[in-house]
Design a protein around this motif. Structure first.
Motif, mmCIF file in Angstrom:
data_model
loop_
_atom_site.group_PDB
_atom_site.id
_atom_site.type_symbol
_atom_site.label_atom_id
_atom_site.label_comp_id
_atom_site.label_asym_id
_atom_site.label_seq_id
_atom_site.Cartn_x
_atom_site.Cartn_y
_atom_site.Cartn_z
ATOM 1 N N ALA A 153 -44.011 -46.301 -44.835
ATOM 2 C CA ALA A 153 -44.206 -46.653 -43.420
ATOM 3 C C ALA A 153 -44.172 -48.169 -43.229
ATOM 4 C CB ALA A 153 -45.526 -46.075 -42.920
ATOM 5 N N GLU A 154 -44.847 -48.890 -44.116
ATOM 6 C CA GLU A 154 -44.873 -50.349 -44.018
ATOM 7 C C GLU A 154 -43.486 -50.947 -44.213
ATOM 8 O OE1 GLU A 154 -47.766 -51.570 -46.898
ATOM 9 O OE2 GLU A 154 -49.449 -51.051 -45.606
ATOM 10 N N ALA A 155 -42.685 -50.334 -45.083
ATOM 11 C CA ALA A 155 -41.335 -50.844 -45.338
ATOM 12 C C ALA A 155 -40.474 -50.723 -44.090
ATOM 13 C CB ALA A 155 -40.700 -50.105 -46.507
ATOM 14 N N GLY A 156 -40.656 -49.648 -43.345
ATOM 15 C CA GLY A 156 -39.875 -49.459 -42.128
ATOM 16 C C GLY A 156 -38.407 -49.204 -42.376
ATOM 17 N N ALA A 157 -38.031 -49.026 -43.627
ATOM 18 C CA ALA A 157 -36.646 -48.776 -44.003
ATOM 19 C C ALA A 157 -36.663 -47.997 -45.316
ATOM 20 C CB ALA A 157 -35.898 -50.095 -44.188
ATOM 21 N N PRO A 158 -35.534 -47.395 -45.662
ATOM 22 C CA PRO A 158 -35.497 -46.670 -46.939
ATOM 23 C C PRO A 158 -35.784 -47.592 -48.122
ATOM 24 C CG PRO A 158 -33.567 -46.151 -45.607
ATOM 25 C CD PRO A 158 -34.278 -47.287 -44.932
ATOM 26 N N LEU A 159 -36.458 -47.044 -49.125
ATOM 27 C CA LEU A 159 -36.748 -47.802 -50.339
ATOM 28 C C LEU A 159 -36.212 -47.064 -51.547
ATOM 29 C CD1 LEU A 159 -40.474 -48.959 -49.916
ATOM 30 C CD2 LEU A 159 -38.419 -50.366 -49.764
ATOM 31 N N ARG A 160 -35.759 -47.841 -52.522
ATOM 32 C CA ARG A 160 -35.347 -47.266 -53.794
ATOM 33 C C ARG A 160 -36.577 -46.978 -54.631
ATOM 34 N NH1 ARG A 160 -29.877 -50.213 -55.708
ATOM 35 N NH2 ARG A 160 -29.880 -48.400 -57.052
ATOM 36 N N PHE A 161 -36.398 -46.118 -55.617
ATOM 37 C CA PHE A 161 -37.494 -45.699 -56.492
ATOM 38 C C PHE A 161 -38.188 -46.909 -57.112
ATOM 39 C CE2 PHE A 161 -39.387 -44.266 -60.435
ATOM 40 C CZ PHE A 161 -39.987 -43.071 -60.078
ATOM 41 N N SER A 162 -37.405 -47.843 -57.620
ATOM 42 C CA SER A 162 -37.984 -49.010 -58.298
ATOM 43 C C SER A 162 -38.817 -49.874 -57.347
ATOM 44 C CB SER A 162 -36.894 -49.853 -58.958
ATOM 45 O OG SER A 162 -35.942 -50.244 -57.994
ATOM 46 N N ARG A 163 -38.405 -49.984 -56.069
ATOM 47 C CA ARG A 163 -39.185 -50.748 -55.090
ATOM 48 C C ARG A 163 -40.500 -50.037 -54.804
ATOM 49 N NH1 ARG A 163 -35.238 -53.341 -56.227
ATOM 50 N NH2 ARG A 163 -36.747 -54.069 -57.722
ATOM 51 N N LEU A 164 -40.462 -48.706 -54.750
ATOM 52 C CA LEU A 164 -41.702 -47.942 -54.560
ATOM 53 C C LEU A 164 -42.645 -48.150 -55.737
ATOM 54 C CD1 LEU A 164 -40.438 -44.587 -53.041
ATOM 55 C CD2 LEU A 164 -42.243 -46.027 -52.097
ATOM 56 N N MET A 165 -42.100 -48.111 -56.946
ATOM 57 C CA MET A 165 -42.913 -48.319 -58.153
ATOM 58 C C MET A 165 -43.637 -49.664 -58.087
ATOM 59 S SD MET A 165 -43.174 -46.167 -60.769
ATOM 60 C CE MET A 165 -43.539 -47.257 -62.115
ATOM 61 N N GLU A 166 -42.945 -50.683 -57.614
ATOM 62 C CA GLU A 166 -43.529 -52.017 -57.518
ATOM 63 C C GLU A 166 -44.655 -52.081 -56.489
ATOM 64 O OE1 GLU A 166 -40.224 -54.447 -56.398
ATOM 65 O OE2 GLU A 166 -39.330 -54.391 -58.410
ATOM 66 N N ARG A 167 -44.522 -51.311 -55.407
ATOM 67 C CA ARG A 167 -45.449 -51.434 -54.280
ATOM 68 C C ARG A 167 -46.630 -50.468 -54.321
ATOM 69 N NH1 ARG A 167 -41.277 -52.574 -49.252
ATOM 70 N NH2 ARG A 167 -40.123 -54.207 -50.312
ATOM 71 N N VAL A 168 -46.516 -49.378 -55.069
ATOM 72 C CA VAL A 168 -47.637 -48.429 -55.177
ATOM 73 C C VAL A 168 -48.407 -48.799 -56.437
ATOM 74 C CG1 VAL A 168 -48.345 -46.017 -55.313
ATOM 75 C CG2 VAL A 168 -46.313 -46.640 -53.987
ATOM 76 N N ASP A 169 -49.470 -49.538 -56.242
ATOM 77 C CA ASP A 169 -50.230 -50.104 -57.347
ATOM 78 C C ASP A 169 -50.835 -49.034 -58.249
ATOM 79 O OD1 ASP A 169 -51.284 -52.316 -58.753
ATOM 80 O OD2 ASP A 169 -53.237 -51.981 -57.795
ATOM 81 N N GLY A 170 -50.509 -49.121 -59.558
ATOM 82 C CA GLY A 170 -51.136 -48.261 -60.555
ATOM 83 C C GLY A 170 -50.475 -46.923 -60.806
ATOM 84 N N ILE A 171 -49.445 -46.572 -60.062
ATOM 85 C CA ILE A 171 -48.807 -45.266 -60.240
ATOM 86 C C ILE A 171 -47.814 -45.322 -61.395
ATOM 87 C CG2 ILE A 171 -46.876 -45.609 -58.631
ATOM 88 C CD1 ILE A 171 -47.410 -42.680 -57.681
#
Length: 139
Positions: A52-70
């Motif tokens: 939601a914060e990105a407001g645009a599609p994200l790649r898997f690696s960008r999600l990994m960077e932004r979801v702390d600890g997953i």
């Protein structure tokens, strides 16, 4: 001349929890409980919030960077579950190397909007919950 009009205000009485629960079939109740359990697990709301914060599609690696600890495995499982529940879309681009984007669906966005008041209530009442815990610990 003065004209007056009868104004009728209709106030809908909120449905009582017992009425609401009684109106559901057993299958609906089970399905709702399953969805609530999955969405309220450790990672799904965090992943939805990042999208939601990105407001645009994200790649898997960008999600990994932004979801702390997953972990990679947990993110994969969470995204698959969110996609199956139609809260996230997965778009595969046929290129080399393959590119996959994840995006919040309108249903996912609506879920976050509905959860926000509940989340605020929890945060506002943390002192009350903590006071109960310290009372129990002292006993």
């Amino acid at each position: 001349m003065i004209y007056t009009h009868l104004m009728v205000t209709i106030v809908e009485r909120p449905q009582e929890p017992s009425e609401f629960c009684a109106s559901m079939s057993e299958a609906e109740d089970n399905r709702a409980r399953e969805l609530l359990e999955r969405v309220s697990a450790k990672w799904p709301l965090g992943v939805l919030q990042v999208l939601a914060e990105a407001g645009a599609p994200l790649r898997f690696s960008r999600l990994m960077e932004r979801v702390d600890g997953i972990s990679q495995k947990m993110l994969t499982q969470t995204l698959r579950m969110l996609e199956a529940d139609r809260l996230v879309t997965r778009t595969l681009y046929p290129q080399v190397p393959p590119r996959v984007d994840y995006e919040l669906t309108p249903l996912g966005r609506e879920l976050l909007l509905q959860i926000l008041p509940f989340w605020r209530w929890i945060v506002q009442n943390l002192p009350a919950f903590d006071a109960d815990e310290t009372t129990k610990a002292a006993e």
